[in-house]
Design an enzyme around this catalytic site. Structure first.
Site, mmCIF file in Angstrom:
data_model
loop_
_atom_site.group_PDB
_atom_site.id
_atom_site.type_symbol
_atom_site.label_atom_id
_atom_site.label_comp_id
_atom_site.label_asym_id
_atom_site.label_seq_id
_atom_site.Cartn_x
_atom_site.Cartn_y
_atom_site.Cartn_z
ATOM 1 N N ARG A 151 42.205 45.170 26.103
ATOM 2 C CA ARG A 151 41.759 43.704 27.238
ATOM 3 C C ARG A 151 41.591 42.528 26.589
ATOM 4 O O ARG A 151 42.924 41.686 26.610
ATOM 5 C CB ARG A 151 41.496 44.139 28.487
ATOM 6 C CG ARG A 151 41.626 42.875 29.503
ATOM 7 C CD ARG A 151 40.592 43.371 30.388
ATOM 8 N NE ARG A 151 40.453 41.955 31.861
ATOM 9 C CZ ARG A 151 39.856 42.262 32.786
ATOM 10 N NH1 ARG A 151 39.646 43.580 33.210
ATOM 11 N NH2 ARG A 151 40.270 40.618 33.671
ATOM 12 N N ASN A 205 47.194 48.796 36.092
ATOM 13 C CA ASN A 205 47.847 47.642 35.627
ATOM 14 C C ASN A 205 48.986 47.730 34.990
ATOM 15 O O ASN A 205 48.320 49.085 33.901
ATOM 16 C CB ASN A 205 47.542 46.222 35.792
ATOM 17 C CG ASN A 205 47.187 45.541 37.614
ATOM 18 O OD1 ASN A 205 47.278 45.481 38.244
ATOM 19 N ND2 ASN A 205 45.832 45.441 37.697
ATOM 20 N N CYS A 262 48.047 47.459 45.343
ATOM 21 C CA CYS A 262 47.518 46.259 44.691
ATOM 22 C C CYS A 262 46.489 44.976 45.522
ATOM 23 O O CYS A 262 46.693 45.708 46.937
ATOM 24 C CB CYS A 262 48.191 44.826 44.126
ATOM 25 S SG CYS A 262 47.251 43.129 43.691
ATOM 26 N N HIS A 301 51.616 40.567 41.668
ATOM 27 C CA HIS A 301 51.138 39.678 40.618
ATOM 28 C C HIS A 301 52.050 38.225 41.062
ATOM 29 O O HIS A 301 52.339 37.758 40.351
ATOM 30 C CB HIS A 301 50.723 39.665 39.467
ATOM 31 C CG HIS A 301 48.861 40.755 39.918
ATOM 32 N ND1 HIS A 301 48.332 40.729 38.889
ATOM 33 C CD2 HIS A 301 48.681 41.708 40.673
ATOM 34 C CE1 HIS A 301 47.245 41.910 39.109
ATOM 35 N NE2 HIS A 301 47.179 41.935 40.426
ATOM 36 N N TYR A 320 47.794 34.742 41.326
ATOM 37 C CA TYR A 320 48.539 34.508 39.923
ATOM 38 C C TYR A 320 49.284 33.593 39.960
ATOM 39 O O TYR A 320 49.827 33.088 38.781
ATOM 40 C CB TYR A 320 49.064 36.207 39.967
ATOM 41 C CG TYR A 320 47.946 37.516 39.954
ATOM 42 C CD1 TYR A 320 47.833 37.391 38.739
ATOM 43 C CD2 TYR A 320 46.619 37.914 40.578
ATOM 44 C CE1 TYR A 320 46.118 38.400 38.224
ATOM 45 C CE2 TYR A 320 46.334 38.337 40.611
ATOM 46 C CZ TYR A 320 45.477 38.735 39.272
ATOM 47 O OH TYR A 320 44.691 39.786 39.060
HETATM 48 P P1 NAD Z 1 38.357 50.328 32.417
HETATM 49 O O1 NAD Z 1 38.082 49.794 31.453
HETATM 50 O O2 NAD Z 1 36.385 51.149 33.629
HETATM 51 O O3 NAD Z 1 39.006 51.910 32.720
HETATM 52 C C1 NAD Z 1 38.592 52.755 33.669
HETATM 53 C C2 NAD Z 1 38.853 54.607 32.605
HETATM 54 O O4 NAD Z 1 39.945 54.821 32.319
HETATM 55 C C3 NAD Z 1 37.471 54.695 31.787
HETATM 56 O O5 NAD Z 1 36.449 55.784 31.995
HETATM 57 C C4 NAD Z 1 37.942 54.817 31.257
HETATM 58 O O6 NAD Z 1 37.659 56.274 30.033
HETATM 59 C C5 NAD Z 1 39.284 55.847 31.032
HETATM 60 N N1 NAD Z 1 40.266 56.127 30.394
HETATM 61 C C6 NAD Z 1 40.873 55.298 29.351
HETATM 62 N N2 NAD Z 1 42.439 55.674 28.758
HETATM 63 C C7 NAD Z 1 42.501 56.550 29.341
HETATM 64 C C8 NAD Z 1 43.738 57.460 29.382
HETATM 65 N N3 NAD Z 1 44.163 57.777 28.840
HETATM 66 N N4 NAD Z 1 43.893 58.703 30.506
HETATM 67 C C9 NAD Z 1 42.847 58.441 31.778
HETATM 68 N N5 NAD Z 1 41.615 57.707 30.711
HETATM 69 C C10 NAD Z 1 41.801 56.510 30.883
HETATM 70 O O7 NAD Z 1 39.294 49.822 34.100
HETATM 71 P P2 NAD Z 1 38.904 49.787 35.034
HETATM 72 O O8 NAD Z 1 38.569 48.199 35.173
HETATM 73 O O9 NAD Z 1 38.183 50.289 36.507
HETATM 74 O O10 NAD Z 1 40.055 49.094 35.634
HETATM 75 C C11 NAD Z 1 41.000 50.192 35.851
HETATM 76 C C12 NAD Z 1 42.423 50.214 36.258
HETATM 77 O O11 NAD Z 1 42.737 49.384 37.684
HETATM 78 C C13 NAD Z 1 43.241 48.916 35.042
HETATM 79 O O12 NAD Z 1 44.150 49.847 34.344
HETATM 80 C C14 NAD Z 1 43.025 47.754 35.794
HETATM 81 O O13 NAD Z 1 43.601 46.956 35.035
HETATM 82 C C15 NAD Z 1 43.522 47.977 37.574
HETATM 83 N N6 NAD Z 1 42.735 47.302 38.588
HETATM 84 C C16 NAD Z 1 44.347 47.208 38.828
HETATM 85 C C17 NAD Z 1 43.906 47.047 40.388
HETATM 86 C C18 NAD Z 1 44.851 46.259 41.595
HETATM 87 O O14 NAD Z 1 45.068 45.527 42.117
HETATM 88 N N7 NAD Z 1 45.970 47.250 41.518
HETATM 89 C C19 NAD Z 1 42.959 46.213 40.736
HETATM 90 C C20 NAD Z 1 41.936 45.646 39.782
HETATM 91 C C21 NAD Z 1 42.030 47.177 38.151
HETATM 92 C C1 G6P Z 2 42.419 41.733 40.753
HETATM 93 C C2 G6P Z 2 43.652 42.188 41.073
HETATM 94 C C3 G6P Z 2 43.697 43.204 39.940
HETATM 95 C C4 G6P Z 2 42.849 42.933 38.422
HETATM 96 C C5 G6P Z 2 41.536 42.588 38.911
HETATM 97 C C6 G6P Z 2 40.582 42.393 37.542
HETATM 98 O O1 G6P Z 2 41.742 41.771 42.099
HETATM 99 O O2 G6P Z 2 44.539 42.097 41.965
HETATM 100 O O3 G6P Z 2 45.276 43.392 39.683
HETATM 101 O O4 G6P Z 2 43.114 43.884 37.409
HETATM 102 O O5 G6P Z 2 41.369 41.620 39.772
HETATM 103 O O6 G6P Z 2 39.610 42.506 37.876
HETATM 104 P P1 G6P Z 2 38.251 42.342 36.692
HETATM 105 O O7 G6P Z 2 36.895 42.274 37.193
HETATM 106 O O8 G6P Z 2 38.642 43.279 35.751
HETATM 107 O O9 G6P Z 2 38.480 40.571 35.947
HETATM 108 MN MN MN Z 3 46.553 43.811 41.656
#
Ligand code: NAD
Ligand code: G6P
Ligand code: MN
Length: 430
Positions: free
Chosen positions: A92, A146, A167, A197, A250
């Site tokens: 990232r 994401n 989201c 977004h 966003y």
């Molecule tokens: P993170 O870095 O903690 O990752 C979560 C887990 O994914 C980790 O424990 C990691 O080991 C695992 N991982 C890595 N590669 C993998 C694979 N190939 N298969 C299975 N697991 C795997 O991430 P996070 O900050 O907890 O975010 C997780 C996801 O959620 C990200 O893609 C982030 O962008 C997304 N997110 C989405 C929203 C939304 O609004 N949709 C909001 C927040 C976060």
């Molecule tokens: C928002 C969005 C997510 C994004 C996240 C990032 O809530 O909806 O899609 O990935 O924030 O948060 P972070 O704490 O990882 O920067």
């Molecule tokens: Mn989002």
């Protein structure tokens, strides 16, 4: 009912577990399986430990299992939730830094950063979907990973899995609107249309009364309508009044690109990019999670951008389980909902959700003032998805050329070369 959470080691997992506990009267969950990869072992064990203590404290008869065997987790699952990050926070940080070298916005889910994340993530989600098709109990895939819109669109284009992209931005916009208008969130009805977004609230009503102007005025006066991970540049007053729909946080990257870029470059130098800041937040967060006496979701999680994720995810699953026909804003195939976009692309729109899944409420035409941007970003997304699924370099280049953040084909090519080089180990398709 069995729920599998892929990326179970995510620090957002306690948020989800709290949601399941709070809605236990409506949901009949027997088993939650948290699955991760070997590299995430430590995180899964810490988060899984907290999840188990939370469930134990609730007294609910839910079994929590931790595993590194994805097929085992998916086997007989009714819902598969995906919240993983291929390449972790190092990847990232790279996504955020490469564009900055060329004076281009560096953001993890939009622009070239979102493009790179899509290239890494789409091959993995397509593998997961093969396993859902083969081993699950015809499970619903609730995708939080994401870039959620693009990842969900890839699933719809290349697999038969029933997928919904989720989201937390729409639910947060509604909550913040309620705060500004000083009413309960349940009394605010909002229609959303656009892309993940890149979503607009096209109307806002409180008990039948149109309150858009009042809401925009509150935002202009500085009341909060932002996410934790986005620089809170103030909206320009005349622009918001002229637009008369509410852009999402966003959108600041598009409508205030100059200001946001200056801020990003400064932040990257002084405090690190958002990924680098999140690494620091996570260190503390995981220390907190380790405490054997902790058995509730800790307050520190609020520093992350994922607020209300559990509310959004768990209420969505409840609507499918209980057929309650509630309103949710989610990512689904367009199929004519927004008339100026193709049928087979995924859009973020307000839907009625029941046991058959989400049914979008018709949008029709987006206003002329916003449709051009939405169509351009969707072209970028379509090309990105095709590039990610096929490994076609020309499509990848054209995707970046179509992104509004990228100023020229020359810069697009430089960014593409850097992204492909830095992500080699995660891009088997190229
Ligand atoms: P993170 O870095 O903690 O990752 C979560 C887990 O994914 C980790 O424990 C990691 O080991 C695992 N991982 C890595 N590669 C993998 C694979 N190939 N298969 C299975 N697991 C795997 O991430 P996070 O900050 O907890 O975010 C997780 C996801 O959620 C990200 O893609 C982030 O962008 C997304 N997110 C989405 C929203 C939304 O609004 N949709 C909001 C927040 C976060
Ligand atoms: C928002 C969005 C997510 C994004 C996240 C990032 O809530 O909806 O899609 O990935 O924030 O948060 P972070 O704490 O990882 O920067
Ligand atoms: Mn989002």
């Amino acid at each position: 009912m069995k729920i599998a959470v892929i990326g179970g080691g995510s620090s957002y997992t306690p948020e989800l577990i709290e949601g399941f506990i709070l809605r236990a009267d409506k949901m009949k969950i027997d088993e939650i399986v948290l699955v991760d990869i070997e590299a995430g072992r430590e995180k899964l064990e810490i988060v899984g430990g907290l999840a188990k203590r939370m469930i134990e404290k609730s007294g609910l008869p839910i079994k929590v299992e931790l595993t590194f065997d994805r097929v085992k987790a998916i086997t007989n699952a009714d819902f598969v939730l995906t919240q993983f990050r291929v390449g972790g926070l190092d990847a990232r940080a790279c996504d955020e830094r490469i564009p900055l070298k060329y004076d281009v916005i560096g953001q993890e889910t939009t622009g070239p950063g979102g493009f790179a994340k899509a290239l890494r993530t789409i091959p993995v989600i397509l593998d997961i979907c093969k396993e859902i098709e083969e081993y699950s109990n015809d499970a619903w895939l609730i995708n939080f990973t994401n870039p959620a819109g693009m990842v969900t669109e890839a699933v719809h284009k290349y697999t038969n899995v029933k997928a919904i992209g989720l989201c937390n931005v729409p639910i947060n916009m509604r909550q913040m609107s309620a705060n500004i208008l000083e009413v309960d969130r349940d009394d605010v009805s909002m229609s959303f249309a656009g892309l993940n977004h890149l979503v607009y609230a096209t109307n806002v009503h409180v008990k039948g009364k149109d309150v858009m102007d009042e809401l925009l005025q509150g935002i202009i006066e500085g009341k909060n309508m932002n996410m934790r991970n986005i620089h809170d540049a103030p909206w320009e007053e005349e622009f918001l009044h002229a637009l008369r729909v509410l852009p999402c946080p966003y959108h600041k990257y598009y409508y205030m690109m100059d200001e946001m870029l200056v801020e990003e470059k400064e932040a990257a130098e002084q405090r690190g990019t958002r990924a680098e800041q999140v690494k620091e937040i996570e260190k503390e967060l995981f220390e907190t999670y380790k405490n054997p006496d902790l058995n509730v979701k800790p307050k520190e999680l609020e520093q992350r951008g994922g607020s209300l994720y559990s509310e959004a995810a768990v209420s969505l699953i409840t609507s499918i389980m209980t057929n309650d026909n509630a309103i949710h804003t989610v990512n689904v195939p367009n199929n004519g909902t927004i008339s100026q976009l193709p049928d087979d692309v995924v859009v973020e729109v307000t839907c009625v959700v029941n046991s058959e899944g989400p049914r979008p409420l018709q949008v029709g035409k987006l206003p002329t003032a916003v449709v051009g941007l939405v169509q351009q970003v969707k072209a970028f997304e379509e090309l990105t998805i095709e590039a990610a699924a096929t490994g076609n370099r020309h499509k990848a280049l054209l995707a970046l050329v179509n992104n509004p953040f990228v100023p020229s084909s020359k810069v697009a090519k430089q960014i593409l070369n850097d992204i492909l080089e830095e992500n080699k180990q995660y891009l088997p398709q190229f």
